[in-house]
Each structure stands twice: as C-alpha cells, then as structure tokens.
Design a protein around this motif. Structure first.
Motif, PDB file in Angstrom:
ATOM      1  N   TYR A  50      24.315 -38.229  54.635  1.00  0.00           N
ATOM      2  CA  TYR A  50      24.488 -37.291  53.525  1.00  0.00           C
ATOM      3  C   TYR A  50      23.146 -37.027  52.844  1.00  0.00           C
ATOM      4  CZ  TYR A  50      29.512 -38.067  53.958  1.00  0.00           C
ATOM      5  OH  TYR A  50      30.804 -38.149  54.439  1.00  0.00           O
ATOM      6  N   GLU A  51      23.024 -35.817  52.319  1.00  0.00           N
ATOM      7  CA  GLU A  51      21.908 -35.387  51.478  1.00  0.00           C
ATOM      8  C   GLU A  51      20.559 -35.680  52.149  1.00  0.00           C
ATOM      9  OE1 GLU A  51      22.354 -35.839  47.241  1.00  0.00           O
ATOM     10  OE2 GLU A  51      24.488 -36.321  47.460  1.00  0.00           O
ATOM     11  N   ASP A 102      27.738 -33.156  48.966  1.00  0.00           N
ATOM     12  CA  ASP A 102      27.218 -34.306  48.235  1.00  0.00           C
ATOM     13  C   ASP A 102      27.701 -35.622  48.828  1.00  0.00           C
ATOM     14  OD1 ASP A 102      26.017 -32.525  46.487  1.00  0.00           O
ATOM     15  OD2 ASP A 102      27.681 -32.589  45.044  1.00  0.00           O
ATOM     16  N   ASN A 106      27.607 -41.014  45.738  1.00  0.00           N
ATOM     17  CA  ASN A 106      26.702 -40.570  44.651  1.00  0.00           C
ATOM     18  C   ASN A 106      25.275 -41.089  44.774  1.00  0.00           C
ATOM     19  OD1 ASN A 106      28.880 -39.196  43.267  1.00  0.00           O
ATOM     20  ND2 ASN A 106      29.608 -41.225  42.660  1.00  0.00           N
ATOM     21  N   PRO A 108      21.525 -39.871  47.137  1.00  0.00           N
ATOM     22  CA  PRO A 108      21.001 -38.974  48.173  1.00  0.00           C
ATOM     23  C   PRO A 108      20.710 -39.644  49.508  1.00  0.00           C
ATOM     24  CG  PRO A 108      19.336 -39.402  46.481  1.00  0.00           C
ATOM     25  CD  PRO A 108      20.625 -39.928  45.958  1.00  0.00           C
TER      26      PRO A 108
END
Length: 217
Positions: A50-51, A102, A106, A108
């Motif tokens: 993710y991210e 996202d 929570n 990155p």
C-alpha cells in the motif's frame, strides 16, 4: 539452481543490504515477524503493498527484503538479494500486489502478508515506521484476529488459564508488561503481552522451551 553467495559482504562483514532502512530493513523485519508466526514452510506467499510500498517496492529492494524475512534471514545476510529465487526454488509461489487506495492500517509503508500451506494460513499486517523499526498492527491466525495497540515487542501465547498465569509470573521477573489482552474463540484462548523492553536471547529460549505455543515478536 546453485547460487554462489561469496560476495563483498563475506569480506567486509555484516551490513544492511538495500538502499533504505524503511523499505529494506523494515520490510525484512515484517517478513521475519510473519516467519515467526507461521513457524512452517509456506507454499503460497501473497504480499499486498500500500501507498509508498506500492509505489517503490521494486526499486527499493522491498520485494527481496520481505521474502528474505519470511525465509528467516537477517537484514545483513548475504543471501538477502537472492531470496525470491531461493524461495521459488523451495516450491513457494510468490505474488506481489500493488493495492490502490489508502493503507488499511493507516501507514504509508504498509505490507500485508498472507502465508499458507495445506495445514494453516496466517495474515500479518505490518508497517515500517523508520530506521528499520516496524509495527505489527493486525495478525490473523488460528481463528484469532489480534490487533496490537502498541509497538513491539509483544508476546503471544495460546493456551489455558494455567498457561496465562505461568507466563504472567515469568514475565514479572523479567520486564514490565505494559498491557495485556485476551482473545477467545471456539478454538481456544490467546493471550497478548505488550512488553516494556526487548527480551534477551536466553530469556526467549527459556520461555519457548516451556511454552510450545508461544510467539515472540
């Protein structure tokens, strides 16, 4: 396939392999946490990025770093850059998925690892928070859904009330327990202990010798 591991690392000694502590050493640590939880050889490995991890994992060595952790390697192991090939040579199927949107935990630098074989499946959601330090924010295993609220180290023990009391007493002689949580399903009980400091190797060894269903992260 035979790989010759003789390299500069054998000459100059242990160093972190990879360009980034967050994307390489941290990724290796997330993989090692998954290795500790699974405890067996997986046949299938699926890694969801993710991210920032999704955007840069190929160029920053995150792929081979996280697989090396799953194989139980340290970040300074000279086999780290060859980890993907080594895993596939052992019959492991590996899939990397760049997820849109996202991070569900929570952060990155998020990787969610799914490990499975014919007998079990474990999912580990971890994030690399800088300097090679990680947090494990969700663990799914043996029917339990564990969501640690604090940083590592944590201790997980499956068993009954007697196991819980015994481990609690042992830890009281070693370190402060910042928090405890109890998870219960139809498959049994799991106890989580958030520890104030990292345990020494001899302390971990003694605990694991007395409790087969214990995991230290």
């Amino acid at each position: 396939m035979t790989v010759n591991y003789k390299s500069v690392f054998d000459i100059i000694g242990p160093i972190m392999i990879g360009p980034s502590s967050s994307h390489t050493a941290g990724a290796c640590a997330i993989g090692r946490a998954a290795n500790s939880l699974f405890k067996e050889k997986p046949t299938d490995i699926v890694i969801h990025y993710y991210e920032s991890f999704a955007q840069t994992h190929k160029g920053h060595g995150t792929d081979y770093a996280i697989i090396s952790g799953i194989l139980g390697f340290d970040p300074d192991d000279s086999r780290v850059p060859y980890a993907i090939g080594l895993a596939r040579d052992q019959g492991m199927n590996i899939t990397f998925i760049e997820e849109p949107g996202d991070s569900p935990i929570n952060h990155p630098n998020t990787a969610i690892i799914d490990l499975k074989n014919d007998d079990k499946q474990v999912t580990v959601a971890g994030c690399s928070i800088g300097g090679g330090t990680i947090e494990i924010r969700e663990i799914k295993m043996d029917g339990f859904d564990v969501k640690p609220k604090g940083p590592l180290p944590i201790l997980l023990v499956q068993g009954g009330e007697n196991d819980h009391q015994h481990v609690t007493k042992q830890l009281a002689d070693l370190t402060k327990v910042n928090d405890q949580r109890h998870y219960k399903t139809d498959r049994g009980n799991l106890y989580e202990y958030d520890l104030d400091r990292r345990l020494k190797q001899d302390e971990i060894k003694k605990l694991t010798q007395e409790h087969a269903n214990l995991v230290y992260l």
